[in-house]
Design a protein around this motif. Structure first.
Motif, mmCIF file in Angstrom:
data_model
loop_
_atom_site.group_PDB
_atom_site.id
_atom_site.type_symbol
_atom_site.label_atom_id
_atom_site.label_comp_id
_atom_site.label_asym_id
_atom_site.label_seq_id
_atom_site.Cartn_x
_atom_site.Cartn_y
_atom_site.Cartn_z
ATOM 1 N N ASP A 197 8.889 -0.253 10.323
ATOM 2 C CA ASP A 197 7.913 -1.233 9.845
ATOM 3 C C ASP A 197 7.824 -1.075 8.323
ATOM 4 O O ASP A 197 7.056 -0.268 7.804
ATOM 5 C CB ASP A 197 6.554 -0.954 10.524
ATOM 6 C CG ASP A 197 5.528 -2.015 10.203
ATOM 7 O OD1 ASP A 197 5.644 -2.660 9.143
ATOM 8 O OD2 ASP A 197 4.601 -2.192 11.016
ATOM 9 N N VAL A 198 8.628 -1.860 7.622
ATOM 10 C CA VAL A 198 8.715 -1.658 6.165
ATOM 11 C C VAL A 198 7.462 -2.110 5.424
ATOM 12 O O VAL A 198 7.129 -1.560 4.370
ATOM 13 C CB VAL A 198 9.996 -2.290 5.556
ATOM 14 C CG1 VAL A 198 11.224 -1.514 5.956
ATOM 15 C CG2 VAL A 198 10.141 -3.737 5.925
ATOM 16 N N LEU A 226 17.930 0.676 3.939
ATOM 17 C CA LEU A 226 17.846 0.057 2.609
ATOM 18 C C LEU A 226 16.478 -0.580 2.387
ATOM 19 O O LEU A 226 15.880 -0.431 1.326
ATOM 20 C CB LEU A 226 18.971 -0.967 2.417
ATOM 21 C CG LEU A 226 20.387 -0.356 2.404
ATOM 22 C CD1 LEU A 226 21.445 -1.436 2.269
ATOM 23 C CD2 LEU A 226 20.547 0.678 1.289
ATOM 24 N N LYS A 227 15.977 -1.248 3.442
ATOM 25 C CA LYS A 227 14.647 -1.881 3.308
ATOM 26 C C LYS A 227 13.561 -0.808 3.168
ATOM 27 O O LYS A 227 12.614 -0.958 2.402
ATOM 28 C CB LYS A 227 14.356 -2.743 4.543
ATOM 29 C CG LYS A 227 15.123 -4.060 4.539
ATOM 30 C CD LYS A 227 14.532 -4.962 5.615
ATOM 31 C CE LYS A 227 15.613 -5.524 6.498
ATOM 32 N NZ LYS A 227 15.165 -6.002 7.790
ATOM 33 N N ALA A 228 13.714 0.277 3.931
ATOM 34 C CA ALA A 228 12.698 1.345 3.888
ATOM 35 C C ALA A 228 12.682 2.018 2.511
ATOM 36 O O ALA A 228 11.610 2.338 1.982
ATOM 37 C CB ALA A 228 12.979 2.372 4.985
ATOM 38 N N ILE A 229 13.856 2.204 1.933
ATOM 39 C CA ILE A 229 13.922 2.826 0.599
ATOM 40 C C ILE A 229 13.250 1.906 -0.424
ATOM 41 O O ILE A 229 12.446 2.342 -1.250
ATOM 42 C CB ILE A 229 15.392 3.122 0.199
ATOM 43 C CG1 ILE A 229 15.987 4.194 1.125
ATOM 44 C CG2 ILE A 229 15.486 3.558 -1.268
ATOM 45 C CD1 ILE A 229 17.502 4.365 1.022
ATOM 46 N N LYS A 230 13.548 0.632 -0.308
ATOM 47 C CA LYS A 230 12.951 -0.352 -1.225
ATOM 48 C C LYS A 230 11.428 -0.351 -1.092
ATOM 49 O O LYS A 230 10.697 -0.513 -2.066
ATOM 50 C CB LYS A 230 13.504 -1.736 -0.877
ATOM 51 C CG LYS A 230 13.498 -2.696 -2.015
ATOM 52 C CD LYS A 230 14.295 -3.931 -1.663
ATOM 53 C CE LYS A 230 13.975 -5.036 -2.657
ATOM 54 N NZ LYS A 230 14.242 -6.356 -2.101
ATOM 55 N N ALA A 231 10.960 -0.135 0.135
ATOM 56 C CA ALA A 231 9.511 -0.168 0.385
ATOM 57 C C ALA A 231 8.806 1.119 -0.040
ATOM 58 O O ALA A 231 7.576 1.157 -0.088
ATOM 59 C CB ALA A 231 9.263 -0.432 1.870
ATOM 60 N N GLY A 232 9.554 2.191 -0.317
ATOM 61 C CA GLY A 232 8.875 3.394 -0.802
ATOM 62 C C GLY A 232 9.244 4.705 -0.148
ATOM 63 O O GLY A 232 8.528 5.696 -0.292
#
Ligand code: G3H
Ligand code: ZN
Length: 289
Positions: A197-198, A226-232
């Protein structure tokens, strides 16, 4: 020399994440160390309580230091999922770079209490040691799973909430936080891991104000990472996939040459298989693939 804290801050600024990989033997250590050096990024080696019991707490510290010195490379050592204060003290005293006090199964109040005590001990002993706390239960072991373990937080109401994350950080003084955001420890045999859950990751990062660690990375898709890294997310833990790579390679090695008895020859393909996997993950986490 840069500290682990510096490397985490650097990763956050670059919107990348550090890889954290568990080991249960020296084969794993060489595989991860060589992979990190080949990719050109720092790496964290994790050892759970069981892995520490098998390797020896002071012995694994000496091994990681020795390999890091030999390669001239930043390789950090984390006391992964630690359930008692005694074992936190043992790891801090042995010179680990980071410790995780895992109170995820306790009540919020009990979790705060033990985590705060761990922070106080670590700070008094060595101000450079990072302490990670956990809220939200995501299962407990790095194994192949038939189904999602009972009690794992997956519905929105039981995932870590940004408000409790904020409160937990301010009450404990931790450096890093491991939330439950759809991640699970272990890997489902049938594939199809729940997705991360990003939006929740971003909201928790905003409220918590400290770097976040994603546990249970085995089985998650590249897109999710990749989405999780972008989200923090700043650190990603992988264990089960590495164990599977090791098991499969050893099995094949024994089948291919049943008369081979030299452990270093039997194990060589396992080191290569683990190195290949770690290289793939590190390239992904650092935006190089
Ligand atoms: O702390 C270790 C990990 O969170 C590994 O989880 O076995 O699902 O990759 P995993
Ligand atoms: Zn974990």
């Amino acid at each position: 020399m840069k500290t682990l804290r510096d490397h985490i801050a650097e990763a956050e600024n670059k919107h990348t994440a550090l890889g954290h990989f568990n080991i249960g033997n020296i084969e794993g250590l060489w595989a991860i160390a060589r992979a990190a050096k080949a990719v050109g990024v720092p790496v964290i080696i994790g050892v759970s309580e069981g892995e520490r019991d098998f390797l020896g707490v002071r012995q694994v510290r000496a091994l990681v230091t020795s390999v890091a010195e030999q390669l001239g490379y930043p390789i950090f050592l984390n006391a992964d999922h630690t359930y008692s204060l005694e074992k936190i003290k043992e790891a801090v005293d042995a010179g680990f770079d980071c410790v995780i006090i895992d109170g995820a199964k306790l009540s919020f109040e009990e979790n705060v209490k033990i985590t705060k005590e761990a922070v106080e001990y670590a700070r008094a002993k060595n101000p450079h040691v990072l302490v990670e706390g956990e809220i939200g239960y995501i299962g407990q072991s790095s194994q192949l799973l038939e189904t999602i373990p009972p009690g794992v937080a997956l519905d929105p109401a039981s995932l870590t909430s940004p408000e409790e994350a904020k409160k937990f950080v301010s009450l404990t003084g931790i450096d890093l936080l491991a939330p439950a955001v759809g991640n699970i420890h272990g890997m489902l045999k049938g594939g199809d891991e729940p997705s991360i859950d990003v939006k929740r990751v971003a909201a928790i990062r905003g409220e918590a104000g400290i770097p976040l660690v994603l546990h249970g990375g085995s089985g998650n898709s590249d897109e999710d990472f990749l989405k999780a890294i972008k989200a923090g997310i700043s650190i990603i833990h992988i264990n089960t996939e590495l164990r599977v790579a090791f098991r499969d390679a050893v099995k094949k090695s024994l089948q291919d040459d049943p008369d081979e008895v030299a452990p270093y020859k039997i194990m060589k393909p396992a080191v290569q298989a683990m190195q290949k996997l770690v290289e793939q993950k590190l390239k992904l986490f650092s935006g190089l693939s």
